[in-house]
Design a protein around this motif. Structure first.
Motif, mmCIF file in Angstrom:
data_model
loop_
_atom_site.group_PDB
_atom_site.id
_atom_site.type_symbol
_atom_site.label_atom_id
_atom_site.label_comp_id
_atom_site.label_asym_id
_atom_site.label_seq_id
_atom_site.Cartn_x
_atom_site.Cartn_y
_atom_site.Cartn_z
ATOM 1 N N ALA A 154 0.832 -1.210 0.000
ATOM 2 C CA ALA A 154 0.000 0.000 0.000
ATOM 3 C C ALA A 154 0.868 1.262 0.000
ATOM 4 C CB ALA A 154 -0.946 -0.007 1.199
ATOM 5 N N ILE A 155 1.910 1.271 0.805
ATOM 6 C CA ILE A 155 2.800 2.439 0.860
ATOM 7 C C ILE A 155 3.514 2.625 -0.479
ATOM 8 C CG2 ILE A 155 4.933 3.319 1.910
ATOM 9 C CD1 ILE A 155 3.881 1.995 4.557
ATOM 10 N N SER A 156 3.982 1.541 -1.057
ATOM 11 C CA SER A 156 4.669 1.614 -2.349
ATOM 12 C C SER A 156 3.737 2.102 -3.446
ATOM 13 C CB SER A 156 5.242 0.249 -2.729
ATOM 14 O OG SER A 156 6.195 -0.157 -1.780
ATOM 15 N N TYR A 157 2.499 1.602 -3.427
ATOM 16 C CA TYR A 157 1.506 2.043 -4.413
ATOM 17 C C TYR A 157 1.236 3.532 -4.245
ATOM 18 C CZ TYR A 157 -2.587 1.939 -7.423
ATOM 19 O OH TYR A 157 -3.482 2.168 -8.445
ATOM 20 N N ARG A 158 1.038 3.952 -2.997
ATOM 21 C CA ARG A 158 0.796 5.372 -2.717
ATOM 22 C C ARG A 158 1.955 6.231 -3.224
ATOM 23 N NH1 ARG A 158 1.929 6.705 3.032
ATOM 24 N NH2 ARG A 158 3.976 6.722 2.079
ATOM 25 N N ARG A 172 -10.332 12.734 1.311
ATOM 26 C CA ARG A 172 -10.677 12.087 2.579
ATOM 27 C C ARG A 172 -10.176 10.641 2.641
ATOM 28 N NH1 ARG A 172 -15.033 15.052 0.802
ATOM 29 N NH2 ARG A 172 -15.941 13.211 -0.150
ATOM 30 N N LEU A 173 -9.730 10.116 1.504
ATOM 31 C CA LEU A 173 -9.273 8.727 1.444
ATOM 32 C C LEU A 173 -7.764 8.671 1.283
ATOM 33 C CD1 LEU A 173 -11.986 7.209 -0.922
ATOM 34 C CD2 LEU A 173 -12.016 7.396 1.570
ATOM 35 N N SER A 174 -7.201 7.536 1.650
ATOM 36 C CA SER A 174 -5.788 7.276 1.424
ATOM 37 C C SER A 174 -5.669 5.926 0.726
ATOM 38 C CB SER A 174 -5.033 7.276 2.762
ATOM 39 O OG SER A 174 -5.543 6.271 3.610
ATOM 40 N N VAL A 175 -4.460 5.449 0.571
ATOM 41 C CA VAL A 175 -4.246 4.135 -0.034
ATOM 42 C C VAL A 175 -4.134 3.118 1.094
ATOM 43 C CG1 VAL A 175 -2.694 2.729 -1.450
ATOM 44 C CG2 VAL A 175 -3.084 5.141 -2.037
ATOM 45 N N ASP A 176 -4.919 2.045 0.991
ATOM 46 C CA ASP A 176 -4.901 1.025 2.032
ATOM 47 C C ASP A 176 -5.256 -0.326 1.429
ATOM 48 O OD1 ASP A 176 -4.606 -0.056 4.542
ATOM 49 O OD2 ASP A 176 -6.369 0.899 5.405
ATOM 50 N N ALA A 177 -4.559 -1.352 1.870
ATOM 51 C CA ALA A 177 -4.844 -2.738 1.476
ATOM 52 C C ALA A 177 -5.716 -3.348 2.571
ATOM 53 C CB ALA A 177 -3.546 -3.523 1.317
ATOM 54 N N LEU A 178 -6.904 -3.820 2.186
ATOM 55 C CA LEU A 178 -7.910 -4.257 3.156
ATOM 56 C C LEU A 178 -8.514 -5.606 2.802
ATOM 57 C CD1 LEU A 178 -9.878 -0.888 3.169
ATOM 58 C CD2 LEU A 178 -8.341 -1.662 4.957
ATOM 59 N N CYS A 179 -9.043 -6.267 3.823
ATOM 60 C CA CYS A 179 -9.890 -7.458 3.647
ATOM 61 C C CYS A 179 -9.193 -8.595 2.914
ATOM 62 C CB CYS A 179 -11.186 -7.087 2.926
ATOM 63 S SG CYS A 179 -12.089 -5.722 3.664
ATOM 64 N N PHE A 180 -7.906 -8.759 3.110
ATOM 65 C CA PHE A 180 -7.185 -9.820 2.407
ATOM 66 C C PHE A 180 -7.385 -11.155 3.102
ATOM 67 C CE2 PHE A 180 -5.305 -6.444 0.110
ATOM 68 C CZ PHE A 180 -4.880 -7.011 -1.077
#
Length: 143
Positions: free
Chosen positions: A16-20, A36-44
């Motif tokens: 997620a950090i690398s993608y951001r 209001r949003l950021s980059v986050d990897a969720l629900c894996f």
């Protein structure tokens, strides 16, 4: 469903950090950019899909512009380079995905599920959306 291990969460945070870092400047130029949003990897979760001998994680990537479905192969166990596209079979159906390569060497397959998140009010709302998406993708399709 087996819980992810600590190293999986660390790897997804790195993704997620690398993608951001690689994408944020371009995302900010999009008409539907949502500050209001950021980059986050969720629900894996662990996927049943194997790619070139590698196990996979399947989940969601939230960005300030879009919701993506990701299939992330375990890089260390790949037996061959990844193809540019992949058709993934999930309980809900078959999905064509494209390869994304980040500058730090992380590779994964992605498919845009929703390309405008400008109406969302918070990252918590985006997280609930990602949870619903994953529930639908991992449930058998009904006619």
């Amino acid at each position: 469903m087996q819980a992810l291990q600590a190293q999986d969460y660390g790897y997804l945070a790195e993704l997620a950090i690398s993608y951001r870092d690689a994408s944020l400047a371009a995302l900010k130029k999009e008409a539907h950019y949502n500050p209001r949003l950021s980059v986050d990897a969720l629900c894996f979760q662990y996927g049943e899909v194997r790619i070139n001998g590698a196990s996979t994680l399947v989940g969601a990537l939230i960005t300030p512009c879009a919701l993506w479905m990701l299939v992330v192969p375990e890089q260390a166990t790949l037996s061959a380079p990844l193809e540019e596209s992949l058709v993934v079979s999930l309980p809900s159906g078959r999905y064509r995905m494209t390869l994304e390569r980040l500058p730090n060497g992380i590779e994964f397959y992605q498919r845009c599920i929703l390309n405008d998140l400008s109406e969302l009010e918070s990252l918590q709302e985006a997280s609930r959306l990602a949870q619903r998406m994953m529930e639908q993708l991992m449930s058998p399709a009904t006619l």
